[in-house]
Design a protein around this motif. Sequence first.
Motif, short mmCIF file in Angstrom:
data_model
loop_
_atom_site.label_atom_id
_atom_site.label_comp_id
_atom_site.label_asym_id
_atom_site.label_seq_id
_atom_site.Cartn_x
_atom_site.Cartn_y
_atom_site.Cartn_z
N SER A 1 8.74 -3.95 23.48
CA SER A 1 8.26 -2.58 23.66
C SER A 1 9.16 -1.55 23.01
CB SER A 1 8.11 -2.27 25.16
OG SER A 1 9.36 -2.44 25.83
N GLY A 2 10.27 -1.97 22.43
CA GLY A 2 11.13 -1.05 21.71
C GLY A 2 10.94 -1.11 20.21
N ILE A 3 9.90 -1.84 19.76
CA ILE A 3 9.70 -2.08 18.32
C ILE A 3 8.35 -1.53 17.88
CG2 ILE A 3 9.39 -3.86 16.56
CD1 ILE A 3 11.33 -5.60 18.15
N ALA A 4 8.36 -0.86 16.74
CA ALA A 4 7.13 -0.41 16.08
C ALA A 4 7.04 -1.15 14.75
CB ALA A 4 7.17 1.09 15.84
N GLN A 5 5.95 -1.87 14.55
CA GLN A 5 5.78 -2.60 13.29
C GLN A 5 4.85 -1.81 12.38
OE1 GLN A 5 3.30 -6.23 12.71
NE2 GLN A 5 5.22 -7.21 12.16
N VAL A 6 5.34 -1.55 11.17
CA VAL A 6 4.58 -0.75 10.20
C VAL A 6 4.27 -1.61 8.98
CG1 VAL A 6 4.60 1.26 8.70
CG2 VAL A 6 5.64 1.40 10.98
N THR A 7 3.01 -1.60 8.57
CA THR A 7 2.57 -2.31 7.37
C THR A 7 1.87 -1.33 6.44
OG1 THR A 7 2.17 -4.28 8.72
CG2 THR A 7 1.23 -4.27 6.52
N VAL A 8 2.21 -1.37 5.16
CA VAL A 8 1.57 -0.51 4.17
C VAL A 8 1.02 -1.38 3.04
CG1 VAL A 8 1.89 1.34 2.49
CG2 VAL A 8 3.09 1.43 4.70
N THR A 9 -0.26 -1.23 2.74
CA THR A 9 -0.92 -1.96 1.66
C THR A 9 -1.53 -0.97 0.69
OG1 THR A 9 -1.47 -3.79 3.15
CG2 THR A 9 -2.68 -3.67 1.08
N VAL A 10 -1.26 -1.14 -0.62
CA VAL A 10 -1.82 -0.26 -1.65
C VAL A 10 -2.39 -1.12 -2.77
CG1 VAL A 10 -1.33 1.56 -3.34
CG2 VAL A 10 -0.18 1.59 -1.11
N ARG B 1 -0.41 1.65 -7.40
CA ARG B 1 0.98 1.63 -6.99
C ARG B 1 1.84 2.48 -7.93
NH1 ARG B 1 1.60 -4.84 -5.27
NH2 ARG B 1 0.27 -4.68 -3.42
N ARG B 2 3.03 2.81 -7.45
CA ARG B 2 4.01 3.61 -8.20
C ARG B 2 3.50 5.03 -8.47
NH1 ARG B 2 8.10 0.53 -9.80
NH2 ARG B 2 8.83 2.12 -11.27
N ARG B 3 2.67 5.51 -7.56
CA ARG B 3 2.18 6.89 -7.65
C ARG B 3 2.54 7.68 -6.39
NH1 ARG B 3 -3.96 6.58 -10.22
NH2 ARG B 3 -3.61 4.84 -11.66
N GLY B 4 3.36 7.09 -5.52
CA GLY B 4 3.76 7.78 -4.29
C GLY B 4 2.80 7.61 -3.14
N ILE B 5 1.76 6.76 -3.32
CA ILE B 5 0.76 6.61 -2.26
C ILE B 5 1.35 5.88 -1.05
CG2 ILE B 5 -1.47 5.56 -1.68
CD1 ILE B 5 -2.25 6.02 -4.64
N GLY B 6 2.07 4.77 -1.31
CA GLY B 6 2.68 4.04 -0.20
C GLY B 6 3.64 4.90 0.59
N THR B 7 4.44 5.70 -0.10
CA THR B 7 5.38 6.59 0.58
C THR B 7 4.65 7.64 1.39
OG1 THR B 7 7.00 6.26 -1.20
CG2 THR B 7 7.30 8.19 0.21
#
Length: 337
Positions: A83-92, A97-103
């Motif tokens: 319960s102290g962990i947040a899992q973050v996943t980003v798919t582009v 990619r390399r256009r700042g979308i993932g960020t």
Amino acid sequence: MSMEIRPFDAATASERELSEYHLASAAAWRVDFPEEPPAGYEATVGRLRTPWPHEGRCRYWAAYVDGVLVGLGRLALQDGENSGIAQVTVTVHPEYRRRGIGTAVLRAVLPAVRETGRPTVTGEAMKSGSPGDLWAARFGFRAVNRTAIMMLMVDETEPERWDVPVPAGYRLAGWVGTAPEELIEAYAAAREAVQDAPMGESSIQIVRWDAERIRREERELADQGAEERVVVAVHEASGEIAGVTGLLTYAYRPDKSYVNDTSVVRAHRGHGLGRALKAAMTRQVLRERPQVRRIVTSNNEDNVHMIAVNEAIGYQVLRRLIWVETTADGLTGALSR
């Protein structure tokens, strides 16, 4: 380029959005994991709408470029031990990619992470040195655990590998869906044997099992349309469950099954129970669910014994992944820079 990021609800998303997500997900998979074909539309959407029980509650954010969905961020929140962990996943989508979308997606997810008050942020498993790994490192994520993803390709494996006898003094039993009431306590105790599995430096804690938690997991899997098979090894002299293996097959992907847990109680190790359990499970699922053509499992790279057990019955290492994590404060600072 016009970019917009907004919350995404897989249950109410349009067919167009779901189709665009599938195209982006499949394209990303082909680039990131070329050793295995991507999931089809039904499996992709099913996985999106049906998070696995151990992932907890999930929220999503979608990235749109000129009105087309090209990326997705997910925040998964477990309860209990994690319960102290947040899992973050980003798919582009690779083409974007390399256009700042993932960020930008990561920035959109961050306020929700901060609202939870959880101090640790973990990322989805990825290949070491991959573009995703290098991107995550920019924001302070570091590798904390290494995993071998293994697959049994049914059509490419000699069935004789699954003809493994049960060690003397033991017998096998099993069920589909719900553990018998008379075995539930012993079953929970046997699943607790996984507690000494190596986890590297990861902050993720292995779930603690008791009868109540077993029943809750069974209900959650049934609600998701997942079929859970369990095979246990019973020590005939004492009647206790000495080992257990489980297998999940989801309705949205009937050709592929996933090993849930395999564990052998310490006092009963060294007799070949792990191999006998996994071989028996393989025979059973292929007999009763012949459409299953691939079975997937994962092991920490330090768990050389279980990896050897898997290899003995035909599993092969498909890919090696790292798990990364950072702190919520560290991620906030990195994004602000």
